[in-house]
Design an enzyme around this catalytic site. Structure first.
Site, PDB file in Angstrom:
ATOM      1  N   SER A   1       0.816  -1.214   0.000  1.00 30.10           N
ATOM      2  CA  SER A   1       0.000   0.000   0.000  1.00 30.10           C
ATOM      3  C   SER A   1       0.853   1.269   0.000  1.00 30.10           C
ATOM      4  CB  SER A   1      -0.886   0.055   1.253  1.00 30.10           C
ATOM      5  OG  SER A   1      -1.869  -0.938   1.234  1.00 30.10           O
TER       6      SER A   1
ATOM      7  N   ASP B   1     -14.779   2.066   8.181  1.00 29.29           N
ATOM      8  CA  ASP B   1     -15.312   2.037   6.816  1.00 29.29           C
ATOM      9  C   ASP B   1     -15.814   3.448   6.533  1.00 29.29           C
ATOM     10  OD1 ASP B   1     -16.830   1.888   4.526  1.00 29.29           O
ATOM     11  OD2 ASP B   1     -17.773  -0.016   5.039  1.00 29.29           O
ATOM     12  N   VAL B   2     -15.174   4.147   5.607  1.00 24.98           N
ATOM     13  CA  VAL B   2     -15.507   5.563   5.375  1.00 24.98           C
ATOM     14  C   VAL B   2     -16.870   5.761   4.707  1.00 24.98           C
ATOM     15  CG1 VAL B   2     -13.112   6.378   5.393  1.00 24.98           C
ATOM     16  CG2 VAL B   2     -14.170   5.684   3.220  1.00 24.98           C
TER      17      VAL B   2
ATOM     18  N   ILE C   1      -7.245   6.390   0.166  1.00 28.10           N
ATOM     19  CA  ILE C   1      -8.416   5.531  -0.048  1.00 28.10           C
ATOM     20  C   ILE C   1      -9.024   5.824  -1.402  1.00 28.10           C
ATOM     21  CG2 ILE C   1     -10.815   5.180   0.709  1.00 28.10           C
ATOM     22  CD1 ILE C   1      -9.849   5.754   3.590  1.00 28.10           C
TER      23      ILE C   1
ATOM     24  N   TYR D   1      -9.619   3.733 -16.775  1.00 33.13           N
ATOM     25  CA  TYR D   1      -9.664   4.352 -15.427  1.00 33.13           C
ATOM     26  C   TYR D   1     -11.045   4.991 -15.212  1.00 33.13           C
ATOM     27  CZ  TYR D   1      -7.617   6.444 -11.218  1.00 33.13           C
ATOM     28  OH  TYR D   1      -7.319   6.796  -9.920  1.00 33.13           O
TER      29      TYR D   1
ATOM     30  N   LYS E   1     -11.259  11.335  -9.265  1.00 33.67           N
ATOM     31  CA  LYS E   1      -9.983  11.987  -8.894  1.00 33.67           C
ATOM     32  C   LYS E   1     -10.011  13.480  -9.255  1.00 33.67           C
ATOM     33  CE  LYS E   1      -7.618   8.522  -7.094  1.00 33.67           C
ATOM     34  NZ  LYS E   1      -7.576   8.383  -5.612  1.00 33.67           N
TER      35      LYS E   1
ATOM     36  N   THR F   1       0.004  -2.002  -6.452  1.00 36.18           N
ATOM     37  CA  THR F   1      -0.641  -2.196  -5.151  1.00 36.18           C
ATOM     38  C   THR F   1      -1.887  -3.071  -5.344  1.00 36.18           C
ATOM     39  OG1 THR F   1      -2.055  -0.280  -5.455  1.00 36.18           O
ATOM     40  CG2 THR F   1       0.077   0.116  -4.404  1.00 36.18           C
ATOM     41  N   LEU F   2      -2.537  -3.401  -4.233  1.00 35.84           N
ATOM     42  CA  LEU F   2      -3.780  -4.185  -4.273  1.00 35.84           C
ATOM     43  C   LEU F   2      -4.795  -3.528  -5.206  1.00 35.84           C
ATOM     44  CD1 LEU F   2      -4.862  -6.734  -2.802  1.00 35.84           C
ATOM     45  CD2 LEU F   2      -5.885  -5.197  -1.113  1.00 35.84           C
ATOM     46  N   ALA F   3      -4.911  -2.202  -5.122  1.00 35.36           N
ATOM     47  CA  ALA F   3      -5.896  -1.461  -5.927  1.00 35.36           C
ATOM     48  C   ALA F   3      -5.556  -1.474  -7.422  1.00 35.36           C
ATOM     49  CB  ALA F   3      -6.013  -0.019  -5.432  1.00 35.36           C
TER      50      ALA F   3
HETATM   51  P1  NAD Z   1      -4.416  -0.074  -1.649  1.00 26.73           P
HETATM   52  O1  NAD Z   1      -5.401  -1.082  -2.120  1.00 26.73           O
HETATM   53  O2  NAD Z   1      -3.261  -0.557  -0.877  1.00 26.73           O
HETATM   54  O3  NAD Z   1      -5.134   1.085  -0.849  1.00 26.73           O
HETATM   55  C1  NAD Z   1      -6.478   1.474  -1.061  1.00 26.73           C
HETATM   56  C2  NAD Z   1      -7.111   1.505   0.292  1.00 26.73           C
HETATM   57  O4  NAD Z   1      -8.454   1.986   0.227  1.00 26.73           O
HETATM   58  C3  NAD Z   1      -7.173   0.105   0.939  1.00 26.73           C
HETATM   59  O5  NAD Z   1      -6.500   0.120   2.162  1.00 26.73           O
HETATM   60  C4  NAD Z   1      -8.656  -0.112   1.119  1.00 26.73           C
HETATM   61  O6  NAD Z   1      -8.968  -0.864   2.274  1.00 26.73           O
HETATM   62  C5  NAD Z   1      -9.128   1.334   1.262  1.00 26.73           C
HETATM   63  N1  NAD Z   1     -10.586   1.433   1.161  1.00 26.73           N
HETATM   64  C6  NAD Z   1     -11.393   1.070   0.122  1.00 26.73           C
HETATM   65  N2  NAD Z   1     -12.688   1.235   0.458  1.00 26.73           N
HETATM   66  C7  NAD Z   1     -12.692   1.728   1.744  1.00 26.73           C
HETATM   67  C8  NAD Z   1     -13.721   2.078   2.669  1.00 26.73           C
HETATM   68  N3  NAD Z   1     -15.032   1.971   2.343  1.00 26.73           N
HETATM   69  N4  NAD Z   1     -13.362   2.531   3.898  1.00 26.73           N
HETATM   70  C9  NAD Z   1     -12.062   2.652   4.236  1.00 26.73           C
HETATM   71  N5  NAD Z   1     -11.038   2.327   3.413  1.00 26.73           N
HETATM   72  C10 NAD Z   1     -11.365   1.867   2.183  1.00 26.73           C
HETATM   73  O7  NAD Z   1      -3.933   0.684  -2.991  1.00 26.73           O
HETATM   74  P2  NAD Z   1      -3.085   2.029  -3.174  1.00 26.73           P
HETATM   75  O8  NAD Z   1      -2.633   1.987  -4.588  1.00 26.73           O
HETATM   76  O9  NAD Z   1      -2.105   2.171  -2.076  1.00 26.73           O
HETATM   77  O10 NAD Z   1      -4.202   3.162  -3.083  1.00 26.73           O
HETATM   78  C11 NAD Z   1      -4.132   4.261  -2.193  1.00 26.73           C
HETATM   79  C12 NAD Z   1      -4.537   5.550  -2.899  1.00 26.73           C
HETATM   80  O11 NAD Z   1      -3.564   5.859  -3.886  1.00 26.73           O
HETATM   81  C13 NAD Z   1      -5.872   5.493  -3.634  1.00 26.73           C
HETATM   82  O12 NAD Z   1      -6.549   6.719  -3.477  1.00 26.73           O
HETATM   83  C14 NAD Z   1      -5.454   5.320  -5.069  1.00 26.73           C
HETATM   84  O13 NAD Z   1      -6.448   5.802  -5.945  1.00 26.73           O
HETATM   85  C15 NAD Z   1      -4.224   6.186  -5.092  1.00 26.73           C
HETATM   86  N6  NAD Z   1      -3.291   5.982  -6.204  1.00 26.73           N
HETATM   87  C16 NAD Z   1      -2.864   4.728  -6.553  1.00 26.73           C
HETATM   88  C17 NAD Z   1      -1.976   4.556  -7.608  1.00 26.73           C
HETATM   89  C18 NAD Z   1      -1.529   3.182  -8.042  1.00 26.73           C
HETATM   90  O14 NAD Z   1      -1.087   3.032  -9.184  1.00 26.73           O
HETATM   91  N7  NAD Z   1      -1.582   2.168  -7.209  1.00 26.73           N
HETATM   92  C19 NAD Z   1      -1.500   5.686  -8.306  1.00 26.73           C
HETATM   93  C20 NAD Z   1      -1.941   6.957  -7.906  1.00 26.73           C
HETATM   94  C21 NAD Z   1      -2.833   7.093  -6.861  1.00 26.73           C
HETATM   95  O1  0WE Z   2      -6.514   4.727  -8.271  1.00 30.66           O
HETATM   96  C1  0WE Z   2      -6.117   3.653  -8.656  1.00 30.66           C
HETATM   97  C2  0WE Z   2      -6.838   2.381  -8.271  1.00 30.66           C
HETATM   98  C3  0WE Z   2      -8.320   2.606  -8.242  1.00 30.66           C
HETATM   99  C4  0WE Z   2      -9.195   1.412  -8.026  1.00 30.66           C
HETATM  100  C5  0WE Z   2      -8.869   0.119  -8.393  1.00 30.66           C
HETATM  101  C6  0WE Z   2      -9.766  -0.910  -8.171  1.00 30.66           C
HETATM  102  C7  0WE Z   2      -9.481  -2.320  -8.603  1.00 30.66           C
HETATM  103  C8  0WE Z   2     -10.319  -3.325  -7.846  1.00 30.66           C
HETATM  104  C9  0WE Z   2     -10.432   1.656  -7.481  1.00 30.66           C
HETATM  105  N1  0WE Z   2     -11.319   0.666  -7.271  1.00 30.66           N
HETATM  106  C10 0WE Z   2     -11.017  -0.596  -7.613  1.00 30.66           C
HETATM  107  N2  0WE Z   2     -11.959  -1.553  -7.414  1.00 30.66           N
HETATM  108  C11 0WE Z   2     -11.724  -2.870  -7.575  1.00 30.66           C
HETATM  109  O2  0WE Z   2     -12.634  -3.716  -7.456  1.00 30.66           O
HETATM  110  N3  0WE Z   2      -4.997   3.617  -9.471  1.00 30.66           N
HETATM  111  C12 0WE Z   2      -4.390   4.861  -9.885  1.00 30.66           C
HETATM  112  C13 0WE Z   2      -4.439   2.367 -10.039  1.00 30.66           C
HETATM  113  C14 0WE Z   2      -5.075   2.142 -11.374  1.00 30.66           C
HETATM  114  O3  0WE Z   2      -6.307   1.594 -11.473  1.00 30.66           O
HETATM  115  C15 0WE Z   2      -6.638   1.561 -12.813  1.00 30.66           C
HETATM  116  C16 0WE Z   2      -5.592   2.099 -13.563  1.00 30.66           C
HETATM  117  C17 0WE Z   2      -4.576   2.485 -12.644  1.00 30.66           C
HETATM  118  C18 0WE Z   2      -3.282   3.137 -12.966  1.00 30.66           C
HETATM  119  C19 0WE Z   2      -7.800   1.108 -13.424  1.00 30.66           C
HETATM  120  C20 0WE Z   2      -7.913   1.164 -14.817  1.00 30.66           C
HETATM  121  C21 0WE Z   2      -6.868   1.691 -15.562  1.00 30.66           C
HETATM  122  C22 0WE Z   2      -5.709   2.162 -14.956  1.00 30.66           C
END
Ligand code: NAD
Ligand code: 0WE
Length: 263
Positions: free
Chosen positions: A19, A64-65, A92, A155, A162, A193-195
């Protein structure tokens, strides 16, 4: 003396050691901050507790937000534990998987609302809930992505969310300015990351990102952590309402480098 010595920092959005929140937590701990963590649900507790133990963090609360009650409860517990807070990090984001592929116009009303609620309103709601216990000189920070400004294929709904998050950052900066509290966002390059897992075409996007950016390098959660230290430290006094890119310069490029002869 660390850059964040004497500051209490609460980090929302820790899921695992990949994360962005974990990169920020480690950098904050290194700089002497006292930390607290909040995570989404019971499923994550077994991952988050050991990470908290690793940094000696003893404020670990579920929130949970999507729930006003849970936001109010975590703010109350934070007040009881810390008294005052200097730094709040919102890391988040969430949209239904259906909204992250295909045509953007297929976004459902419910899907639109959910993404805006969890990814945008939650930052505004946390800002309001913690406002009474934020110390002057403090900082709020959120995480965004360039898909807010330019179209990132698939996206979709998250790009729109965003954009609203970045605008919310500016409006919150205006609200909190008189209180001596700054509000900023970091726009991070793609991170595994997981997301980001299971996202259609993420692997290729990650590879193209390194090829396209001026440094030809991907970024790490540590890079984001170090930028977060700056934005939340006194060195960034009077820096507010900013979207700060940590993306190896990707966002400044209008076209990829021409291929060199022989390549
Ligand atoms: P992550 O999955 O580690 O973190 C996302 C977090 O959101 C998780 O901890 C999840 O539990 C939390 N979340 C989702 N629903 C929630 C809810 N209802 N209540 C509380 N928490 C909740 O992935 P990450 O990539 O570390 O994402 C963190 C932030 O960074 C996000 O806003 C994401 O959009 C942003 N981001 C990610 C990337 C990327 O490429 N991974 C790039 C730019 C920005
Ligand atoms: O902000 C993000 C992740 C956003 C995200 C990802 C998921 C995957 C699993 C939000 N919600 C969910 N819900 C799920 O069920 N990023 C910046 C990473 C990301 O996500 C993408 C990207 C990139 C980069 C999704 C589509 C295309 C590009």
């Amino acid at each position: 003396m660390g850059l964040l010595s004497g500051k209490n920092a609460l980090i929302f959005g820790l899921a695992n050691d990949k994360s962005i929140a974990w990169g920020i937590a480690q950098a904050f701990a290194r700089e002497g901050a006292t930390l607290g963590f909040s995570y989404a649900g019971e499923m994550l507790e077994k991952r988050v507790r050991p990470l908290a133990a690793q940094l000696g963090v003893n404020f670990v609360e579920q929130c949970d937000v999507a729930s006003d009650e849970q936001i109010a409860a975590v703010a109350e517990r934070a007040r009881a534990h810390f008294g005052e807070i200097d730094i709040l990090v919102h890391s988040i984001g969430f949209a239904n998987k259906d909204e992250l592929q295909g045509q953007f116009y297929n976004t459902s009303r419910a899907g639109f609302h959910l993404a805006m609620d969890i990814s945008v309103f939650s930052f505004v709601a946390l800002a309001k809930a913690f406002q009474p216990i934020m110390r002057p000189g403090g900082a709020l920070l959120t995480l965004t992505y360039y898909g807010s400004v330019k179209v990132a294929p698939n996206y979709n709904m998250m790009g729109v969310a965003k954009a609203a998050l970045e605008s919310s950052t500016r409006y919150l900066a205006r609200d909190f300015g008189p209180q001596g509290i700054r509000v900023n966002a970091i726009s991070a390059g793609p991170l595994r990351t997981l997301a980001a897992m299971g996202v259609t075409g993420f692997r290729e996007m990650h590879k193209n990102f390194a090829e396209m950016n001026p440094m030809h390098e991907n970024i790490s959660i540590d890079d984001v952590g170090n930028a977060a230290v700056y934005l939340c430290s006194n060195w960034a006094a009077h820096v507010t309402g900013e979207i700060h890119y940590v993306d190896s310069g990707y966002n400044i490029m209008a076209a990829p480098e021409p291929e060199k002869k022989g390549e």
